[in-house]
Scaffold this active site. Structure first.
Site, PDB file in Angstrom:
ATOM      1  N   GLY A  79      64.655  -6.541 117.938  1.00  0.00           N
ATOM      2  CA  GLY A  79      63.217  -6.472 117.640  1.00  0.00           C
ATOM      3  C   GLY A  79      62.515  -5.290 118.294  1.00  0.00           C
ATOM      4  O   GLY A  79      61.296  -5.167 118.204  1.00  0.00           O
ATOM      5  N   GLY A 102      68.890  -4.764 116.821  1.00  0.00           N
ATOM      6  CA  GLY A 102      68.508  -5.932 116.040  1.00  0.00           C
ATOM      7  C   GLY A 102      67.696  -6.952 116.820  1.00  0.00           C
ATOM      8  O   GLY A 102      67.374  -8.018 116.315  1.00  0.00           O
ATOM      9  N   GLY A 160      67.324  -3.887 124.920  1.00  0.00           N
ATOM     10  CA  GLY A 160      67.780  -5.053 124.172  1.00  0.00           C
ATOM     11  C   GLY A 160      68.801  -4.609 123.144  1.00  0.00           C
ATOM     12  O   GLY A 160      68.852  -3.438 122.767  1.00  0.00           O
ATOM     13  N   GLU A 192      65.262   5.990 121.477  1.00  0.00           N
ATOM     14  CA  GLU A 192      66.563   6.569 121.847  1.00  0.00           C
ATOM     15  C   GLU A 192      66.518   8.101 121.871  1.00  0.00           C
ATOM     16  O   GLU A 192      67.297   8.759 121.174  1.00  0.00           O
ATOM     17  CB  GLU A 192      67.656   6.124 120.869  1.00  0.00           C
ATOM     18  N   SER A 209      62.527  -1.994 117.604  1.00  0.00           N
ATOM     19  CA  SER A 209      61.876  -1.057 116.679  1.00  0.00           C
ATOM     20  C   SER A 209      60.671  -1.714 116.006  1.00  0.00           C
ATOM     21  O   SER A 209      59.641  -1.065 115.802  1.00  0.00           O
ATOM     22  CB  SER A 209      62.862  -0.557 115.629  1.00  0.00           C
TER      23      SER A 209
END
Lengths: 277, 288
Positions: free
Chosen positions: B48, B46, B43, B174, B50
């Protein structure tokens, strides 16, 4: 005009066993986009630190414009060279995007009546003007990196260095940053970009390949990238077109022996497949 | 049937809840992750991702709904001890984990967690050795300062520091960012090995090629909500959903659309695409 001249530069980190960079010669001309490529640990980030005066050469000489990089000229070097790092979040200081760009200007003691125009121009260049009242923390990674670039551009550097500035961005954001860099280069800015991605390196004018602290190859980007063994050795992330052609070659299809960008590879394949009119 | 490792039941999380700065991280998220699966979370930045994994790792408590990790439940009412219970069973490799290396040697850095748990010296030495071997860390560098290592080696040392705690669930945010292609492939190989050994792997990534090759499940986050959960093939063929969530299809799909006849089942990896194209090119040569 040469904006960077490095002669026989070596660097050893204090207390380290080996040299991080050995006998480097480099000339960068004004308005060039130079890609610096190489494996982790090859000396890329060390080079960035030396060119921006964050570290001083152990031996050898670096000139930025007419200024020698040494401990007496650091202020001038920092003025001429702007850096954007991997992690944009670590570079933010302001509570809004506009304040963040203003911060560097205030440090430089730019008169406050001149600041609004500079901030507007730089945020427009990176297409972030509409976010000027937004908190940097709420932006996407790509947007944050564009603001970081605007903050550096506001200080009007001669040279913009990006140290793997796209490595944590999604592919769309990556493309946007690359398009921005290509535009800035067309406007005459000298840009040095450290990258592991061939899809980014292939858009540069020249490439400098480092391996184990030494220069492995240097020259026009297509000439450097056409050396297949070298590209393999550097463990770069192949561009999709190059990856596809390599696979085809292994499957017994003869492919061009020079480097093709992904766009060129698609065109070449379309011709071979008789898909063009 | 595979056991459930993680379950979210209508989970929401609001940052700065109850203040004027309140902003929604995720809303009404419900899913299960089977034990031993390899799940990719994708995604836009920003979206969501994390926030979601912070909840899985027990680093934050849900504002609404219930999170269950390895049978341990967490709600707004849960106490610190309940949170700590989850934190201990989940290993979390943050973005750029090497920024958190701090000890004088690689060995001491990896040993830090176990020493805090008060394990015997013999057990600590054995586990540290195992963890460093697992990540294929060069043996002659165990006693080096982390600061003298290359970025790829620092990343491996940091991951060893998480693996040494033998987590049943491993989250990586990541993990290949900033690594060259070789180091990335070696890291993915390691994740495959851990997956084979039964560890539940959850990886946030922007590289859909990795998702296509390694993950058996994918979750797409968009605008704080779960937009898709299921098999990667199914998602990658849903161009509309991907586009709506600002996710580019894998390179093989993008190139396949330009090079293969319309209506062809598009391969998800470049290797598969090359095979299809090679067959066509060879057939073309025989016609001439």
């Amino acid at each position: 005009m040469n904006v960077i001249e490095a002669h026989d530069v070596s660097f050893t980190y204090p207390g380290a066993n080996g040299t991080a960079l050995r006998n480097l010669d480099l000339i960068v001309k004004a308005g060039e986009l130079l890609a610096v490529i190489g494996q982790n640990g090859s000396g890329k980030s060390t080079l960035v630190q030396l060119l921006s005066g964050l570290q001083l050469p152990s031996t050898g000489l670096i000139n930025i414009g007419n200024t020698e990089v040494n401990d007496r000229n650091l202020a001038s070097i920092h003025q001429q060279v702007g850096i954007v790092f991997q992690n944009p979040g670590s570079q933010f200081v302001g509570s809004t995007v506009a304040e963040d760009v203003a911060f560097g200007l205030e440090n430089r003691q730019v008169p406050s009546d001149e600041m609004p125009a500079i901030i507007k121009r730089c945020l427009q260049v990176v297409d972030m003007w509409e976010y000027r009242h937004t908190s940097p923390a709420t932006l996407s990674g790509g947007q944050q990196q564009r603001v970081a670039i605007a903050s550096v551009l506001a200080l009007q550097p001669k040279i913009l260095i990006l140290d793997e500035a796209t490595s944590m961005l999604d592919p769309l954001a990556r493309q946007q940053i690359m398009n921005l860099l290509v535009n800035l280069r067309q406007q005459g800015l000298t840009i040095i970009m450290v990258t592991h991605h061939l899809s980014e390196a292939e858009q540069a004018d020249r490439a400098l390949a480092l391996n184990n602290g030494e220069v492995l190859a240097e020259g026009p980007v297509h000439a450097v990238l056409s050396q297949q063994k070298l590209v393999q050795q550097l463990e770069l992330h192949l561009a999709p077109g190059e990856h596809l052609l390599n696979q085809l070659q292994q499957l017994g299809i003869s492919t061009p022996d020079r480097y093709l960008t992904t766009e060129e590879a698609v065109q070449w394949l379309k011709q071979r497949l008789n898909l063009t009119q | 049937m595979a056991q459930t490792a993680i379950e979210f039941n209508s989970v929401g999380y609001t940052y700065h809840s109850g203040t004027s700065l309140a902003s929604s991280g995720i809303r009404d998220v419900t899913f299960t992750i089977p034990s031993g699966s390899f799940t990719a979370i994708i995604g836009q930045t920003g979206s969501g991702k994390s926030t979601l994994v912070n909840l899985i790792a027990g680093l934050s408590k849900p504002t609404t709904g219930e999170v269950t990790v390895l049978g341990q439940s967490l709600t707004k009412q849960s106490n610190k001890a309940q949170q700590a219970g989850i934190q201990q069973s989940v290993g979390y490799v943050f973005q750029f984990p090497e920024h958190q290396l701090f000890a004088n040697t690689v060995w001491d850095d990896v040993a830090f967690g176990p020493r805090n748990l008060g394990w015997s010296t013999a057990k600590i030495n054995q586990q540290v050795q195992t963890a460093l071997e697992q990540v294929n860390f060069p043996t002659n560098r165990y006693q080096q300062s982390p600061l003298e290592l290359s970025g790829g080696q620092q990343r491996l040392a940091a991951i060893a520091g998480v693996l040494v705690m033998q987590p049943q669930i491993l989250i990586l945010d990541e993990p290949t960012a900033g690594l060259d292609s070789g180091a990335s492939q070696r890291l993915l190989l390691l994740l495959n090995q851990l997956h084979q050994a039964g560890v539940t792997i959850i990886m946030i990534t922007h590289h859909l090629e990795y998702v296509a090759e390694h993950a058996d499940r994918v979750m797409l986050m968009g605008d704080g909500q779960l937009q898709f959960a299921g098999h990667p093939q199914e998602l990658f063929r849903n161009a509309e959903l991907m586009k709506h969530n600002h996710v580019l299809p894998p390179a093989a799909v993008q190139l396949g659309q330009q090079l293969l006849p319309p209506g062809t089942n598009l391969p998800l990896s470049l290797n598969e695409l090359a095979k299809k194209l090679a067959t066509q090119l060879k057939a073309g040569e025989q016609d001439e």
